[in-house]
Scaffold this motif. Structure first.
Motif, PDB file in Angstrom:
ATOM      1  N   PHE A  72       0.832  -1.191  -0.107  1.00  0.00           N
ATOM      2  CA  PHE A  72       0.069  -0.011  -0.026  1.00  0.00           C
ATOM      3  C   PHE A  72       0.839   1.011   0.323  1.00  0.00           C
ATOM      4  O   PHE A  72       1.503   1.514   0.963  1.00  0.00           O
ATOM      5  N   LEU A  73       0.583   1.997  -1.037  1.00  0.00           N
ATOM      6  CA  LEU A  73       1.139   3.263  -1.322  1.00  0.00           C
ATOM      7  C   LEU A  73       2.816   3.202  -1.337  1.00  0.00           C
ATOM      8  O   LEU A  73       3.477   4.116  -1.126  1.00  0.00           O
ATOM      9  N   ALA A 104      -3.672   1.043   7.669  1.00  0.00           N
ATOM     10  CA  ALA A 104      -3.086   2.409   7.195  1.00  0.00           C
ATOM     11  C   ALA A 104      -4.581   3.213   7.283  1.00  0.00           C
ATOM     12  O   ALA A 104      -4.496   4.391   7.515  1.00  0.00           O
ATOM     13  N   ILE A 105      -5.483   2.833   6.544  1.00  0.00           N
ATOM     14  CA  ILE A 105      -6.787   3.485   6.528  1.00  0.00           C
ATOM     15  C   ILE A 105      -7.502   3.423   7.772  1.00  0.00           C
ATOM     16  O   ILE A 105      -8.032   4.876   8.466  1.00  0.00           O
ATOM     17  N   SER A 146     -14.020   3.661   9.869  1.00  0.00           N
ATOM     18  CA  SER A 146     -14.035   3.203   8.611  1.00  0.00           C
ATOM     19  C   SER A 146     -13.863   1.568   8.444  1.00  0.00           C
ATOM     20  O   SER A 146     -13.911   0.927   7.423  1.00  0.00           O
ATOM     21  N   LEU A 147     -13.292   1.027   9.339  1.00  0.00           N
ATOM     22  CA  LEU A 147     -12.837  -0.479   9.427  1.00  0.00           C
ATOM     23  C   LEU A 147     -13.899  -1.286   9.450  1.00  0.00           C
ATOM     24  O   LEU A 147     -14.064  -2.499   8.628  1.00  0.00           O
ATOM     25  N   GLU A 148     -15.308  -0.937  10.068  1.00  0.00           N
ATOM     26  CA  GLU A 148     -16.234  -1.820   9.859  1.00  0.00           C
ATOM     27  C   GLU A 148     -16.802  -1.789   8.272  1.00  0.00           C
ATOM     28  O   GLU A 148     -17.249  -2.794   7.938  1.00  0.00           O
ATOM     29  N   PRO A 179      -7.292   4.014  -4.291  1.00  0.00           N
ATOM     30  CA  PRO A 179      -7.529   5.257  -3.028  1.00  0.00           C
ATOM     31  C   PRO A 179      -8.759   5.163  -2.602  1.00  0.00           C
ATOM     32  O   PRO A 179      -9.907   6.264  -2.426  1.00  0.00           O
ATOM     33  N   VAL A 180      -9.336   4.256  -1.759  1.00  0.00           N
ATOM     34  CA  VAL A 180     -10.548   3.709  -1.132  1.00  0.00           C
ATOM     35  C   VAL A 180     -10.996   4.876  -0.093  1.00  0.00           C
ATOM     36  O   VAL A 180     -11.964   5.044   0.121  1.00  0.00           O
ATOM     37  N   TRP A 181      -9.900   5.580   0.390  1.00  0.00           N
ATOM     38  CA  TRP A 181     -10.146   6.492   1.363  1.00  0.00           C
ATOM     39  C   TRP A 181     -10.926   7.616   1.173  1.00  0.00           C
ATOM     40  O   TRP A 181     -11.678   8.047   1.923  1.00  0.00           O
TER      41      TRP A 181
END
Length: 355
Positions: A19-20, A241-242, A249-251, A55-57
């Motif tokens: 990732f990144l 990371a996210i 956001s983890l859920e 970039p799902v963030w």
């Protein structure tokens, strides 16, 4: 002249990015290319924005909190001549395979403009096609710029006529038709690992798995092509990371439908394993002769159309930010281009000699 119909083995990598990190992701790609080539694959497909990660963030929190993620993605964006791309090109040449690669592309014209791009690399390491996603989808507009049609092409290769579209472009009838009208035989569809639009607990949340099944089946059936689908995978490093920025956001990450990787034949039947919940490589045997018989039933770029009624025009001109007239002070770019090509050949030779 007798028409020949190539037969080969295709591989789709259902895999996570480092990732990144473009350099480490390229190293991972090289390992997967080697594995697929050892298994007999002549074409290896990677997911959307594999280099350096999707970039799902942008879907998970307000854009005012995502500046650090955007800076990190821009810093890892690759131009065609950059090291991570060159590393993967050398791997394709070393193993003599075609490679379809999704990546975030940067430009010398701007320090912050990036595209969602895909390249097709030939078995000699050359870039056969370079496509930028025509329109970023939904929240992707906060990250990537609009592309153009410079790469809306089908590439004639020794294993067949290969076209490629990125994620939601596989829903665009005109983009798909533009490839059909160039005699496409093998289609590559690239997708992200997840694509959330609502909290998973709400009705109407987007089902990426089902969307891929519908799109992939539709294009395989309508174009009478083999469709190779490669989706990304959420690994622990991406999740952490996210989640370190937004625990809520983890859920969503954990419960959103996953992308799937599979291969379909020209009747839209699945002819490979299907991967969703773990990383791996799927394989399928491709016989392009199987694209012929179904054309008797519905050839939408031949006799099952009305060209006196319908007309499609595609503008492939590159969209550049400025056009500069050359003057006496300008340096002729041709010698520089030849020197770069020679440097590439020398680098390939050194790498091959060391292996």
């Amino acid at each position: 002249m007798t028409v020949t119909y190539p037969r080969f083995k295709a591989a789709a990598c259902h895999t996570s990015s480092v990732f990144l990190d473009s350099e480490k992701t390229a190293e991972k790609a090289c390992d997967l290319i080697a594995e697929a080539a050892h298994a007999g694959a002549a074409l290896v497909a990677f997911p959307e924005s594999f280099l350096p990660g999707f970039p799902v963030w942008a879907a998970l929190q307000a854009p005012i909190y995502n500046h650090a993620f955007f800076r990190a993605l821009v810093a890892e964006a690759q131009k065609l001549s950059d090291p991570a791309i060159r590393t993967i090109r050398m791997a394709a040449r070393r193993h003599g395979v075609h490679v379809s690669l999704g990546f975030t592309e940067g430009t010398d014209a701007s320090v912050g403009c990036i595209w969602n791009s895909n390249i097709l690399i030939g078995p000699d390491g050359s870039i056969l096609n370079h496509h930028r996603k025509l329109v970023p989808t939904f929240y992707e507009k906060l990250v990537w710029a609009n592309g153009d049609a410079r790469g809306l092409r089908v590439s004639p290769t020794e294993i067949g006529r290969i076209g490629m579209l990125i994620c939601g472009e596989n829903t665009n009838p005109l983009a798909r038709y533009a490839l059909m009208a160039q005699g496409e035989q093998v289609h590559v569809s690239s997708y992200p690992p997840i694509w959330p639009t609502r909290p998973p607990s709400e009705d109407g949340a987007y089902d990426l798995k089902r969307a891929i099944e519908i799109r992939a089946g539709a294009h395989a059936f309508e174009a009478k092509v083999f469709n190779i689908v490669a989706s990304g995978f959420v690994d622990a490093a991406m999740r952490d990371a996210i989640g370190s920025v937004n625990r809520a956001s983890l859920e969503i990450i954990d419960n959103s439908p996953r992308g799937i990787s599979l291969v379909l034949d020209p009747t839209s039947e699945v002819v490979s394993d299907v991967l969703a919940d773990h990383e791996g490589i799927i394989y399928a045997d491709i016989d392009t002769q199987r694209c012929v018989e179904p054309k008797q039933f519905h050839d939408v770029v031949g006799y099952y159309n009305r060209f006196d009624v319908f007309h499609l025009q595609v503008d492939r001109s590159p969209r550049e930010p400025a056009h500069f007239s050359q003057d006496a002070a300008d340096i002729d770019p041709a010698p520089l281009a030849h020197a770069a090509d020679a440097a590439d050949d020398a680098l390939f030779a050194r790498v091959n000699g060391a292996l």
